[in-house]
Design an enzyme around this catalytic site. Structure first.
Site, mmCIF file in Angstrom:
data_model
loop_
_atom_site.group_PDB
_atom_site.id
_atom_site.type_symbol
_atom_site.label_atom_id
_atom_site.label_comp_id
_atom_site.label_asym_id
_atom_site.label_seq_id
_atom_site.Cartn_x
_atom_site.Cartn_y
_atom_site.Cartn_z
ATOM 1 N N GLY A 530 51.175 -27.877 -5.925
ATOM 2 C CA GLY A 530 51.978 -28.772 -6.683
ATOM 3 C C GLY A 530 53.236 -27.803 -7.389
ATOM 4 O O GLY A 530 53.210 -26.859 -7.099
ATOM 5 N N ASP A 643 42.502 -16.881 0.352
ATOM 6 C CA ASP A 643 43.985 -17.289 0.538
ATOM 7 C C ASP A 643 45.006 -16.284 0.191
ATOM 8 O O ASP A 643 46.131 -16.579 -0.286
ATOM 9 C CB ASP A 643 44.323 -18.702 0.204
#
Length: 836
Positions: A530, A643
């Site tokens: 977000g 990641d």
């Protein structure tokens, strides 16, 4: 018919003689013969114009002339050999020629020999040739045999091709001898050579006394020389021919530059490096780079640490031999043992079962004069313990078992490199250490328990008024008393609530005020989680607030995962989590604010990337590596990030890197090496093939991502930037293509393409290719990769083909799994694939 004039007829013989002399001279400009000597100031030049031989005067204040060899066409004159160093000429009438007995000689103006090659057997026909390696060779022209060469009689310089050697049986040595002063080439007081023992090691001697030493040779490096930078440029070798000769040499592959070692007049061995186009020689390594490099600085049983204050300390179980001298900073007398070993007391004390033992010293330059013992690693300790004269031992790869007796001298504590050493101490010393450790352990345990109880009671006390306020039906209003989120307002089960209690809790109201109601002007970026906003607390502290978006595809699991993982980590290269807040549907994480945002904002911006010079990029690469090493090996949790990419590396005000975004990280058990998942998460281009295709992940998955990131930093281009290239190559494929074509230098970002750093950058690229190899077993661990970057591993293995070298292959994977794949809105953040 025109008749020639009388003048023309007279000039013809002169011209014929001049032309024949010129032709002879031009066809032999690198050779000296009896009929073709050189007179001061004439010179000869090697065939490739690398070296020059002639007359020189190192000081303008003296008339002394010497015959020497120096680098040609380099403005900063570097003399590497002097013939008559101890018998200078006193005028400019000198001659270098071949004498009647076939020796190479230097004559003065009276035709007296001031220097000779001194070959005992007379030759009928010989000549001397200067080679492109700097070697002056006297050869028998009848058969071409080399009968004398300057490489076997070096001055102060160690060139490629010279063999510094010692014969353990005859004592014959080939060694360097320093100049008397920087302007006087006569033999100085310092020499450099191989120590004639069964453990290959090189020394600098001041007269007959040791002045500096390298530490033992382990087959690849000298384990006491962690800072020697020649691993970037050359490969050293030490060979024992089993006939008494031990010699050291090195090879150097870069033909566009020059490198050699020289022993200065003050006894320092220096590595000098010159690059084409430069006007000066760069000193890239020196033997005495600190006080601790001086041989025996702290005396027997003393240990030197350049970062310590004072730099000298006694080994555990030893005290200064002369406390008064020691306190004045004179450590030469060293230390003496506090308690005698049992063998020294003839087993008169200690009692049954109370035996002497060994203390381990980590990462040290091991003492001088070790003895090699034929023993396995397991038996090395046993043999030392059973040998009453053995006081220390160590087992080293490439060397085997070493043992020491007598005094332990020249021990140095190193920041990295070095080796472990086990020192025998009395039983009473071991008991003291055990008692000290027990006291420390108990103190730490009591302190930890006390702090935990205080935190728990504080949190309980803080939670009570909020619980009463909620039960009474009061609503939080803007401007009222500041309050944090209560446990009762949090989503999830009790276990998650307990985990959240471990962090400082922020109220939504406080964060709204800090970010001006999450104003768009304060938005730092948008990720798969977000938006991220900049905020400022009432205390003035800048923060970054990551707010979970309802449309992000990530929920409570990722949120709680990041809370649990990062809240228990503390490292300078990991982002610091300051707290969190969960109120209803609102879930937020609060981080320390990074002034320079993420790495990709700099690296892939044509303007900002110019701010990342080579040293800054190297610092970023090493910082990311250290952060990964902490996650994999040094933290109390063993964590796989899964990641790692440029956008998940944040930069502080000084451009130091911090790894962020632990939403999909996984915690491994102590004995767990890899795991499988049906839910593959990560970012295309950074995921290792075994993870993307089969759902298998391990430390090597992060190493793959690190390799991709390393190549991006060095090239300044995204891994996906070649997806539309005419050859359909990814960055990995493009790098592999250049590697195979021996054009890997083309990969370097022009912004950092400085010839001064090219060798170092190419080493980093080499390590990057090793990290992205197709099979996980071929990739190094992050610890090994960092050693490779810092030249701890001088010879790097040849990389195998990287994964995903063809973009089509990756595209096919995408299309084959399209129906099963859910992508994040931002394709450079989080991608979720249902793996096979």
């Amino acid at each position: 018919m025109v008749r020639p004039s009388l003048m023309t007829l007279l000039l013809i013989p002169v011209l014929i003689f001049y032309c024949s002399y010129s032709i002879e001279f031009c066809t032999a400009i690198d050779t000296i013969t009896s009929t073709q000597p050189i007179h001061d100031p004439q010179t000869i030049v090697s065939s490739g114009a690398t070296f020059k031989l002639g007359f020189l005067s190192p000081s303008v204040n003296f008339t002394n002339q010497y015959v020497g060899i120096w680098y040609n066409d380099i403005s900063a004159k570097a003399v590497v050999w002097v013939a008559n160093r101890d018998t200078p000429l006193n005028d400019s009438s000198g001659i270098v020629t071949i004498s009647e007995d076939g020796n190479l000689v230097v004559l003065n103006g009276q035709k007296q020999i001031v220097w000779s090659s001194d070959v005992p057997n007379a030759l009928v026909n010989s000549s001397a040739q200067l080679s492109d390696s700097g070697n002056l060779m006297l050869q028998d022209d009848s058969n071409g045999n080399i009968i004398w060469e300057s490489f076997e009689h070096p001055s102060d310089s160690f060139l490629q091709g010279i063999k510094i050697s010692t014969n353990k049986f005859t004592g014959k040595k080939t060694q360097l001898t320093s100049w008397k002063s920087p302007s006087v080439p006569s033999s100085g007081r310092y020499t450099f050579g191989v120590n004639p023992t069964n453990i290959p090691e090189v020394f600098i001697w001041n007269g007959s006394l040791p002045y500096w030493r390298s530490g033992p040779w382990n087959g690849q490096i000298f384990i006491g020389m962690p800072y020697m930078s020649s691993a970037y440029y050359s490969r050293s070798e030490v060979v024992d021919d089993k006939r008494g000769n031990v010699y050291m040499g090195y090879t150097y592959a870069d033909k566009s530059s020059q490198l050699y070692l020289t022993l200065s007049s003050n006894g320092t061995l220096m590595e000098r490096y010159w690059e084409k186009g430069k006007e000066i020689w760069e000193t890239t390594w020196v033997s005495q780079n600190s006080e601790c490099e001086a041989y025996g600085k702290c005396g027997p049983f003393g240990s030197c640490n350049v970062k310590g204050s004072p730099i000298c300390t006694c080994l555990q179980g030893f005290d200064p031999k002369d406390m008064e001298e020691w306190s004045r900073g004179n450590w030469a007398s060293g230390c003496t043992r506090r308690q005698q070993l049992q063998c020294e007391r003839n087993n008169s004390g200690g009692g049954k079962g109370k035996q002497d033992g060994f203390l381990k010293l980590n990462t040290v330059k091991v003492p001088a004069f070790a003895a090699s013992v034929f023993a396995s690693e397991d038996n090395c300790k046993i043999q030392c313990f059973n040998n009453s004269s053995c006081i220390a031992y160590g087992y080293y790869s490439g060397i085997g078992c070493l043992q020491w007796s007598g005094q332990l001298i020249d021990i140095q504590e190193l920041s990295y490199g070095g080796a472990d050493l086990y020192i025998c101490v009395a039983y009473s010393e071991l008991e003291k250490m055990r008692s000290t450790k027990l006291v420390i352990t108990i103190a730490v345990l009591i302190g930890s328990v006390t702090i935990a109880i205080c935190i728990y009671l504080s949190l309980r006390w803080m939670a009570r008024p909020r619980g009463r306020m909620k039960k009474s039906g009061k609503l939080f209003k803007r401007g009222e008393r500041d309050a944090d989120c209560s446990n009762e307002s949090m989503l999830g089960d009790d276990q998650n609530q307990i985990k959240l209690e471990e962090l400082p809790l922020f109220s939504f109201e406080k964060l709204a005020i800090a970010t001006d109601d999450f104003d768009g002007a304060n938005k730092l970026g948008q990720g798969g989680f977000g938006p991220v906003y900049k905020g400022k607390l009432a205390s003035g502290q800048d923060i970054a607030v990551k707010r979970l978006s309802r449309s992000s595809g990530q929920g409570q699991e990722e949120f709680m995962n990041e809370v649990v993982v990062i809240s228990q980590l503390q490292h300078r290269n990991l982002i610091r989590l300051l707290g969190c807040c969960v109120e209803g549907e609102k879930k937020m994480l609060i981080y320390e604010y990074m002034l320079n945002k993420s790495l990709d904002a700099f690296l892939f911006d044509p303007i900002k990337q110019k701010l990342l010079d080579w040293r800054k990029r190297a610092n970023i690469i090493e910082g990311i590596g250290r952060g990964l090493l902490y996650l994999h090996r040094d933290s109390r949790l063993r964590i796989i990030h899964r990641d790692l990419k440029a956008s998940n590396v944040l930069l502080d005000a000084d451009l130091n890197p911090k790894i962020s975004d632990f939403g999909i990280a996984k915690i491994f058990g102590g004995n767990q090496d890899q795991a499988n998942t049906k839910r593959v998460v990560g970012t295309y281009g950074y995921m290792a093939p075994e993870y993307a295709m089969e759902g298998r992940f391990s430390e090597k998955s992060d190493v793959f991502s690190f390799g991709v990131l390393l190549l991006e930093i060095l090239s300044g281009q995204k891994n996906t930037s070649f997806y539309h290239d005419e050859h359909s190559l990814s960055l990995l494929g493009f790098a592999w293509k250049l590697w195979n074509e021996d054009r890997i230098v083309m990969l370097i970002d022009p912004t950092i393409s400085d010839p001064c750093f090219q060798v170092e950058i190419l080493r980093y690229i080499h390590v990057g290719l090793l990290c992205v190899q197709d099979f996980a077993t071929d990739r190094p661990t992050i610890n090994t990769a960092l050693f490779m970057l810092s030249s701890e591993v001088p010879i790097l293995p040849t990389p195998k083909q990287p994964a995903f070298t063809e973009t089509r292959g990756l595209s096919n994977v995408r299309s084959s799994q399209q129906s099963q794949t859910k992508y994040s809105v931002n394709d450079v953040t989080v991608t979720i694939i249902d793996g096979r």
